[in-house]
Design an enzyme around this catalytic site. Sequence first.
Site, PDB file in Angstrom:
ATOM      1  CB  SER A 140      -0.902   0.030   1.237  1.00  0.00           C
ATOM      2  OG  SER A 140      -1.562   1.275   1.356  1.00  0.00           O
ATOM      3  CE1 TYR A 153      -3.765  -2.195   5.576  1.00  0.00           C
ATOM      4  CE2 TYR A 153      -3.076  -0.004   4.863  1.00  0.00           C
ATOM      5  CZ  TYR A 153      -3.578  -1.254   4.568  1.00  0.00           C
ATOM      6  OH  TYR A 153      -3.880  -1.591   3.273  1.00  0.00           O
TER       7      TYR A 153
END
Length: 263
Positions: A140, A153
Amino acid sequence: MNDLPAALVTGASSGIGGTYADRLARRGHDLVLVARDVAKMDALAQTLRAETDVTIDILRADLADETDIAAVEARLRDDARIGVLVNNAGLSFASAFEQQSANDLAQLVAVNTTAVLRLAHAVAPRFVAEGRGAIVNIGSVVGLVPEFGQSVYGATKAFVLFLSQGLAHELGPKGIYVQAVLPAATATDIWARAGADPAALPPMMAVGDLVDAALAGFDRREAVTIPPLHDGELWDAYQAARVAMIPGFGQSLPAPRYTGDAE
């Protein structure tokens, strides 16, 4: 007989993983679908079997569960048909760091980092012995942007990027292609699962556009594919700056700015 390698895709019940399954099946790859939701995988497999001429196996697994992940590792080690691993499964939680539970964080790390590492490690010896294979790790852009505030995350996705780059350096000369794919906000159900407020969500890339761009990068054998980054020269400059620092890491004395010798 299908000469293309089979692909094992994690998180394959919907979203990015389900779309990878769709696109790879339409390219002619047999599939092994891995996820927790058997009903969704069954529905996807039925559709793809009806519309393509590929073989699709379903392996139910929770990648935070030791028994389940061991079963996926065994499949990767033992099934010589599998020549592509798509490490897509991932978790996210919407709450702030101080509000997240220790159990949630442990599960996040288990799925987003440990599972990616273990599945790549399970298949790598066979790929090296065969002198071919591909590992696709879905990261990501959050892993590059601490300012987004998704600390844990983002840290897991930074791990995925570093692992991918390290494996590309180690395994590339042995015939193994490793790709890191860095999506930005993508229209999948991960947002609802994370408990995000729909009204607060940013504009998102369609999941089909994301996967199609990632596969274009795969075909070009890119080491890092960032579909939302239109100015690719920015990534090239980022990489060049990183590489330019490497010789400085070998200095045996502290930099003058830390010793009072700087002008």
